[in-house]
Design a protein around this motif. Structure first.
Motif, PDB file in Angstrom:
ATOM      1  N   GLU A 162      44.391 -82.327 -48.097  1.00 10.52           N
ATOM      2  CA  GLU A 162      43.835 -81.126 -47.474  1.00 10.52           C
ATOM      3  C   GLU A 162      43.081 -80.284 -48.494  1.00 10.52           C
ATOM      4  O   GLU A 162      42.170 -79.528 -48.133  1.00 10.52           O
ATOM      5  CB  GLU A 162      44.949 -80.304 -46.834  1.00 10.52           C
ATOM      6  CG  GLU A 162      45.612 -80.973 -45.642  1.00 10.52           C
ATOM      7  CD  GLU A 162      46.695 -80.114 -45.011  1.00 10.52           C
ATOM      8  OE1 GLU A 162      46.958 -79.002 -45.524  1.00 10.52           O
ATOM      9  OE2 GLU A 162      47.288 -80.561 -44.010  1.00 10.52           O
ATOM     10  N   ALA A 163      43.438 -80.409 -49.768  1.00 11.17           N
ATOM     11  CA  ALA A 163      42.803 -79.628 -50.836  1.00 11.17           C
ATOM     12  C   ALA A 163      41.588 -80.316 -51.434  1.00 11.17           C
ATOM     13  O   ALA A 163      40.974 -79.779 -52.363  1.00 11.17           O
ATOM     14  CB  ALA A 163      43.825 -79.332 -51.934  1.00 11.17           C
ATOM     15  N   LYS A 188      46.270 -90.445 -45.507  1.00 13.96           N
ATOM     16  CA  LYS A 188      44.942 -91.032 -45.682  1.00 13.96           C
ATOM     17  C   LYS A 188      44.621 -92.041 -44.587  1.00 13.96           C
ATOM     18  O   LYS A 188      43.515 -92.048 -44.032  1.00 13.96           O
ATOM     19  CB  LYS A 188      44.874 -91.697 -47.062  1.00 13.96           C
ATOM     20  CG  LYS A 188      43.736 -92.685 -47.257  1.00 13.96           C
ATOM     21  CD  LYS A 188      42.383 -92.025 -47.301  1.00 13.96           C
ATOM     22  CE  LYS A 188      41.311 -93.048 -47.669  1.00 13.96           C
ATOM     23  NZ  LYS A 188      39.956 -92.480 -47.578  1.00 13.96           N
ATOM     24  N   HIS A 189      45.569 -92.905 -44.251  1.00 17.11           N
ATOM     25  CA  HIS A 189      45.264 -94.064 -43.425  1.00 17.11           C
ATOM     26  C   HIS A 189      45.704 -93.948 -41.967  1.00 17.11           C
ATOM     27  O   HIS A 189      45.171 -94.660 -41.112  1.00 17.11           O
ATOM     28  CB  HIS A 189      45.903 -95.312 -44.029  1.00 17.11           C
ATOM     29  CG  HIS A 189      45.372 -95.653 -45.392  1.00 17.11           C
ATOM     30  ND1 HIS A 189      44.076 -96.025 -45.616  1.00 17.11           N
ATOM     31  CD2 HIS A 189      45.987 -95.654 -46.612  1.00 17.11           C
ATOM     32  CE1 HIS A 189      43.896 -96.261 -46.906  1.00 17.11           C
ATOM     33  NE2 HIS A 189      45.035 -96.041 -47.532  1.00 17.11           N
ATOM     34  N   LYS A 195      43.784 -79.893 -40.976  1.00 19.79           N
ATOM     35  CA  LYS A 195      43.698 -78.707 -41.824  1.00 19.79           C
ATOM     36  C   LYS A 195      43.012 -79.085 -43.127  1.00 19.79           C
ATOM     37  O   LYS A 195      43.052 -80.241 -43.552  1.00 19.79           O
ATOM     38  CB  LYS A 195      45.091 -78.153 -42.130  1.00 19.79           C
ATOM     39  CG  LYS A 195      45.901 -77.734 -40.922  1.00 19.79           C
ATOM     40  CD  LYS A 195      47.279 -77.271 -41.357  1.00 19.79           C
ATOM     41  CE  LYS A 195      48.154 -76.910 -40.163  1.00 19.79           C
ATOM     42  NZ  LYS A 195      49.523 -76.504 -40.608  1.00 19.79           N
ATOM     43  N   GLY A 196      42.405 -78.107 -43.771  1.00 16.42           N
ATOM     44  CA  GLY A 196      41.798 -78.386 -45.059  1.00 16.42           C
ATOM     45  C   GLY A 196      41.095 -77.187 -45.639  1.00 16.42           C
ATOM     46  O   GLY A 196      40.906 -76.161 -44.974  1.00 16.42           O
ATOM     47  N   LEU A 197      40.710 -77.318 -46.910  1.00 17.78           N
ATOM     48  CA  LEU A 197      39.944 -76.271 -47.581  1.00 17.78           C
ATOM     49  C   LEU A 197      38.483 -76.420 -47.223  1.00 17.78           C
ATOM     50  O   LEU A 197      37.917 -77.516 -47.278  1.00 17.78           O
ATOM     51  CB  LEU A 197      40.113 -76.371 -49.096  1.00 17.78           C
ATOM     52  CG  LEU A 197      41.489 -76.061 -49.673  1.00 17.78           C
ATOM     53  CD1 LEU A 197      41.455 -76.176 -51.194  1.00 17.78           C
ATOM     54  CD2 LEU A 197      41.993 -74.683 -49.254  1.00 17.78           C
ATOM     55  N   ALA A 233      38.632 -71.141 -47.878  1.00 15.74           N
ATOM     56  CA  ALA A 233      39.686 -70.886 -46.900  1.00 15.74           C
ATOM     57  C   ALA A 233      40.397 -72.183 -46.565  1.00 15.74           C
ATOM     58  O   ALA A 233      39.785 -73.253 -46.540  1.00 15.74           O
ATOM     59  CB  ALA A 233      39.102 -70.274 -45.633  1.00 15.74           C
ATOM     60  N   HIS A 234      41.678 -72.072 -46.308  1.00 20.78           N
ATOM     61  CA  HIS A 234      42.439 -73.186 -45.751  1.00 20.78           C
ATOM     62  C   HIS A 234      42.554 -72.926 -44.266  1.00 20.78           C
ATOM     63  O   HIS A 234      43.155 -71.939 -43.837  1.00 20.78           O
ATOM     64  CB  HIS A 234      43.825 -73.276 -46.391  1.00 20.78           C
ATOM     65  CG  HIS A 234      44.620 -74.452 -45.935  1.00 20.78           C
ATOM     66  ND1 HIS A 234      45.534 -74.379 -44.916  1.00 20.78           N
ATOM     67  CD2 HIS A 234      44.627 -75.757 -46.337  1.00 20.78           C
ATOM     68  CE1 HIS A 234      46.089 -75.567 -44.725  1.00 20.78           C
ATOM     69  NE2 HIS A 234      45.556 -76.415 -45.575  1.00 20.78           N
TER      70      HIS A 234
END
Length: 254
Positions: A162-163, A188-189, A195-197, A233-234
């Motif tokens: 997510e980062a 990953k798979h 969610k993420g930055l 932002a996350h």
């Protein structure tokens, strides 16, 4: 020497015949390229549940010296954890007495490019401290969505995918086992990241970590570093639409 000081960093020397192998079994990235040649690798240490604990650079200098370059705020806890994992491995971690320098100008001898992104220039390690920081590193990080230890990267809370660790060359999915590898590989798979930055435009300002809400007042994330009318932002990506609020600041996807 060119560049400027990075006063918020701690540098350790890593010695012992098991040094690289010890770290190889713990961190998210592949350290084997450092076995034979100078280089720099950015990697993270995770909990068994796949949550972020710390990130740092592992460096092999031209003279063969191995270093760990880590945020000072994370250094003590990380050293305790590495010591716990060490068991009978022939590994010694000690203060180096070195200072971190970084810059965007022509790199001095012995400097290495920051492996996360070309916009971050180079890093070097010196017995003397450099001049006070003058470069607006926050603006660079915001522009390229590069998380910082202890700000966007929150120990025992953040997930590295997510980062942006894959985009920033901080994780290797072919290297084999490490602490937290199973959860990271599954994210990953087998799942779609919700969610993420991300980079957002910001009108006004808000304290780091301020909750972001949608037009209906529902929480959708948090606002972190801000610079030049933008921020990192996350966000819950499937809900981050329209005009968002972070305290008194207005936020929109950039």
């Amino acid at each position: 020497m060119q560049g400027e000081a990075a006063p918020d960093r701690t540098v350790w020397t890593l010695t012992g015949r098991d040094a690289l192998g010890f770290l190889q079994g713990l961190v998210t990235n592949d350290l084997r390229p450092l076995e034979q040649a100078p280089g720099i690798v950015w990697a993270a240490l995770l909990t068994p549940q796949g949550k972020y604990l710390a990130d740092f650079f592992v460096v092999r200098r031209p003279d063969g010296t191995l270093l760990i370059d880590i945020a000072s705020r994370l250094a003590d806890d990380t050293l305790r954890r590495l010591t716990m994992y060490r068991l009978r491995s022939d590994v010694q971690i000690a203060p180096s007495g070195l200072h971190v320098l970084r810059g965007l100008d022509a790199p001095p001898e012995g400097a290495l490019p920051d492996p996360r992104h070309p916009a971050l220039g180079w890093r070097a390690w010196s017995e003397t401290a450099g001049p006070d920081p003058a470069i607006d590193w926050d603006r660079i990080r915001v522009e390229h969505v590069i998380p910082e230890s202890g700000i966007e990267l929150v120990p025992e809370d953040s997930y590295i995918l997510e980062a942006g660790f894959e985009r920033l060359h901080g994780v290797d999915f072919r290297k084999g086992c490490y602490v937290g590898q199973e959860v990271t590989a599954r994210m990953k798979h087998k799942t779609e990241l919700r969610k993420g930055l991300v980079r957002v435009s910001v009108e006004g300002a808000a304290p780091v970590g301020t909750e972001i809400t949608d037009p209906d007042g529902r929480p959708v994330g948090r606002l972190f570093t801000q610079a030049g009318g933008a921020g990192i932002a996350h966000l819950r990506l499937d809900r981050a639409e329209g005009d968002l609020a972070a305290g008194d600041a207005r936020v929109r996807l950039a």
